[in-house]
Design a protein around this motif. Structure first.
Motif, PDB file in Angstrom:
ATOM      1  N   SER A  85      62.575  71.567  47.292  1.00 54.70           N
ATOM      2  CA  SER A  85      62.133  71.301  45.926  1.00 54.70           C
ATOM      3  C   SER A  85      61.879  69.814  45.703  1.00 54.70           C
ATOM      4  O   SER A  85      60.872  69.424  45.108  1.00 54.70           O
ATOM      5  N   CYS A  86      62.771  68.964  46.205  1.00 57.46           N
ATOM      6  CA  CYS A  86      62.576  67.519  46.032  1.00 57.46           C
ATOM      7  C   CYS A  86      61.403  67.024  46.881  1.00 57.46           C
ATOM      8  O   CYS A  86      60.621  66.186  46.437  1.00 57.46           O
ATOM      9  N   ALA A  87      61.276  67.554  48.098  1.00 54.63           N
ATOM     10  CA  ALA A  87      60.140  67.186  48.939  1.00 54.63           C
ATOM     11  C   ALA A  87      58.835  67.616  48.290  1.00 54.63           C
ATOM     12  O   ALA A  87      57.828  66.893  48.326  1.00 54.63           O
ATOM     13  N   GLY A  88      58.852  68.791  47.664  1.00 56.36           N
ATOM     14  CA  GLY A  88      57.670  69.263  46.959  1.00 56.36           C
ATOM     15  C   GLY A  88      57.318  68.371  45.784  1.00 56.36           C
ATOM     16  O   GLY A  88      56.143  68.094  45.515  1.00 56.36           O
ATOM     17  N   MET A  89      58.336  67.908  45.062  1.00 62.93           N
ATOM     18  CA  MET A  89      58.122  66.992  43.947  1.00 62.93           C
ATOM     19  C   MET A  89      57.428  65.723  44.423  1.00 62.93           C
ATOM     20  O   MET A  89      56.427  65.285  43.845  1.00 62.93           O
ATOM     21  N   VAL A  90      57.949  65.141  45.479  1.00 59.45           N
ATOM     22  CA  VAL A  90      57.396  63.879  45.976  1.00 59.45           C
ATOM     23  C   VAL A  90      55.975  64.064  46.507  1.00 59.45           C
ATOM     24  O   VAL A  90      55.067  63.315  46.154  1.00 59.45           O
ATOM     25  N   ARG A  91      55.782  65.060  47.335  1.00 55.39           N
ATOM     26  CA  ARG A  91      54.485  65.233  47.994  1.00 55.39           C
ATOM     27  C   ARG A  91      53.381  65.695  47.048  1.00 55.39           C
ATOM     28  O   ARG A  91      52.245  65.250  47.140  1.00 55.39           O
ATOM     29  N   HIS A  92      53.733  66.607  46.139  1.00 59.60           N
ATOM     30  CA  HIS A  92      52.692  67.238  45.340  1.00 59.60           C
ATOM     31  C   HIS A  92      52.592  66.738  43.894  1.00 59.60           C
ATOM     32  O   HIS A  92      51.528  66.851  43.291  1.00 59.60           O
ATOM     33  N   VAL A  93      53.670  66.188  43.359  1.00 59.31           N
ATOM     34  CA  VAL A  93      53.637  65.739  41.964  1.00 59.31           C
ATOM     35  C   VAL A  93      53.443  64.230  41.854  1.00 59.31           C
ATOM     36  O   VAL A  93      52.736  63.757  40.959  1.00 59.31           O
ATOM     37  N   TYR A  94      54.023  63.473  42.770  1.00 58.04           N
ATOM     38  CA  TYR A  94      53.891  62.016  42.693  1.00 58.04           C
ATOM     39  C   TYR A  94      52.433  61.558  42.587  1.00 58.04           C
ATOM     40  O   TYR A  94      52.129  60.656  41.796  1.00 58.04           O
ATOM     41  N   PRO A  95      51.500  62.109  43.379  1.00 59.60           N
ATOM     42  CA  PRO A  95      50.110  61.662  43.243  1.00 59.60           C
ATOM     43  C   PRO A  95      49.553  61.834  41.831  1.00 59.60           C
ATOM     44  O   PRO A  95      48.773  60.999  41.358  1.00 59.60           O
ATOM     45  N   SER A  96      49.973  62.896  41.134  1.00 63.14           N
ATOM     46  CA  SER A  96      49.498  63.105  39.760  1.00 63.14           C
ATOM     47  C   SER A  96      50.090  62.086  38.793  1.00 63.14           C
ATOM     48  O   SER A  96      49.564  61.878  37.698  1.00 63.14           O
ATOM     49  N   LEU A  97      51.184  61.436  39.208  1.00 63.65           N
ATOM     50  CA  LEU A  97      51.803  60.379  38.407  1.00 63.65           C
ATOM     51  C   LEU A  97      51.307  59.001  38.815  1.00 63.65           C
ATOM     52  O   LEU A  97      51.767  57.987  38.294  1.00 63.65           O
ATOM     53  N   GLY A  98      50.372  58.970  39.765  1.00 67.59           N
ATOM     54  CA  GLY A  98      49.853  57.706  40.257  1.00 67.59           C
ATOM     55  C   GLY A  98      50.811  56.985  41.178  1.00 67.59           C
ATOM     56  O   GLY A  98      50.778  55.756  41.288  1.00 67.59           O
ATOM     57  N   VAL A  99      51.676  57.752  41.862  1.00 66.26           N
ATOM     58  CA  VAL A  99      52.707  57.172  42.724  1.00 66.26           C
ATOM     59  C   VAL A  99      52.487  57.631  44.165  1.00 66.26           C
ATOM     60  O   VAL A  99      52.228  58.813  44.418  1.00 66.26           O
ATOM     61  N   ASP A 100      52.604  56.694  45.112  1.00 69.55           N
ATOM     62  CA  ASP A 100      52.423  56.989  46.528  1.00 69.55           C
ATOM     63  C   ASP A 100      53.592  57.836  47.039  1.00 69.55           C
ATOM     64  O   ASP A 100      54.745  57.407  46.962  1.00 69.55           O
ATOM     65  N   PRO A 101      53.327  59.028  47.594  1.00 70.26           N
ATOM     66  CA  PRO A 101      54.412  59.890  48.075  1.00 70.26           C
ATOM     67  C   PRO A 101      54.963  59.473  49.431  1.00 70.26           C
ATOM     68  O   PRO A 101      56.017  59.970  49.848  1.00 70.26           O
ATOM     69  N   GLY A 102      54.280  58.591  50.147  1.00 68.36           N
ATOM     70  CA  GLY A 102      54.745  58.192  51.464  1.00 68.36           C
ATOM     71  C   GLY A 102      54.682  59.338  52.456  1.00 68.36           C
ATOM     72  O   GLY A 102      54.018  60.351  52.229  1.00 68.36           O
ATOM     73  N   SER A 103      55.382  59.188  53.579  1.00 69.27           N
ATOM     74  CA  SER A 103      55.403  60.229  54.616  1.00 69.27           C
ATOM     75  C   SER A 103      56.682  61.047  54.470  1.00 69.27           C
ATOM     76  O   SER A 103      57.685  60.798  55.140  1.00 69.27           O
ATOM     77  N   THR A 104      56.641  62.001  53.574  1.00 74.36           N
ATOM     78  CA  THR A 104      57.820  62.788  53.224  1.00 74.36           C
ATOM     79  C   THR A 104      57.808  64.142  53.904  1.00 74.36           C
ATOM     80  O   THR A 104      56.780  64.830  53.924  1.00 74.36           O
ATOM     81  N   TYR A 105      58.961  64.530  54.455  1.00 74.87           N
ATOM     82  CA  TYR A 105      59.070  65.811  55.151  1.00 74.87           C
ATOM     83  C   TYR A 105      60.331  66.549  54.721  1.00 74.87           C
ATOM     84  O   TYR A 105      61.403  65.943  54.592  1.00 74.87           O
TER      85      TYR A 105
END
Length: 244
Positions: A85-105
């Motif tokens: 769930s947290c990985a999904g937040m970073v990878r898929h939601v961060y871009p919509s907030l204008g935030v770089d998700p980095g290399s998250t796994y």
């Protein structure tokens, strides 16, 4: 076992729930990755990813948290989370907030897709059933990666969970706002777990395991919730016991 290149910078993002309530999971991730040749760093300035705020509608409150996470983990070749769930937040939601998700796994993704390993050298002589959590299944699309890892564990007997892809009813604040519906969904999930005669129910998210495990504990079923990382980190030298 394959080893990580010496130049790879790997960081553990423990997540709030794991850091606060289930630190053994975070320790297990480190033991596991180090056994596979990774050098793991734990940035001390890491905070909540903002998922709880975002999913509850407080997008403005989530954005500063997302920016902090992006800043803290900038520069790492891989950031591993023991949470779909947290990985999904970073990878898929961060871009919509204008935030770089980095290399998250998510953990199983990193083990199979990046390190290219299924047999991690684990030993876990127990009957286990696996619950695929909603975010890992539907948002990240991890597919059968956790199952492939479990099937390679020495001594482990994997029991198929009936209606496995059905939600357990947790859903973060959903369980608080819709308690009756959540409890009904949990009852169905517990019935499915008990039908497997498993000693242990595992998943890639401690949030779902907390929900399922709480229900199983209240019914005194004797079935233990245990994060996937803790099974994969278990060895003959350091065997897991239910009394831990």
């Amino acid at each position: 076992m394959p080893s990580a290149p010496q130049s790879r910078r790997v960081a553990l993002f423990a997540t709030c729930l794991t850091d606060t309530f289930f630190p053994d999971t975070a320790r297990a991730v480190v033991r596991l990755l180090e056994r596979l040749g990774c050098s793991v760093e734990f940035p001390m300035d890491q905070t909540c990813c903002g998922q709880m705020h975002y999913n509850t509608g407080y997008h403005d409150r989530a954005k500063p948290l997302a920016r902090n996470v992006s800043k803290v983990f900038a520069g790492y070749d891989a950031v591993i989370m023991p949470s779909g769930s947290c990985a999904g937040m970073v990878r898929h939601v961060y871009p919509s907030l204008g935030v770089d998700p980095g290399s998250t796994y998510e953990l199983s993704e990193f083990l199979i897709d990046v390190l290219g390993v299924e047999d991690v050298g684990a030993y876990f002589p127990h009957r286990v059933t696996y619950h695929p959590t909603c975010h890992s299944l539907r948002m990240l699309g991890v597919g059968d990666k956790p199952l492939r890892l479990l099937r390679a564990v020495k001594g482990l007997e994997l029991a198929e969970l009936p209606a496995a892809e059905t939600c357990c009813g947790f859903g973060g604040t959903f369980a608080l706002k819709n308690a009756d519906v959540s409890a009904a969904m949990l009852a169905d999930k517990m019935t499915a777990v008990l039908d497997t005669s498993a000693e242990v129910v595992t998943a890639g998210d401690n949030s779902c395991l907390m929900h399922i495990g709480g229900g199983l504990s209240r019914l005194r079923t004797g079935v233990h919730p245990l994060h996937l990382a803790e099974i994969l980190a278990s060895t003959e030298e350091e065997p897991w016991t239910a009394t831990r």
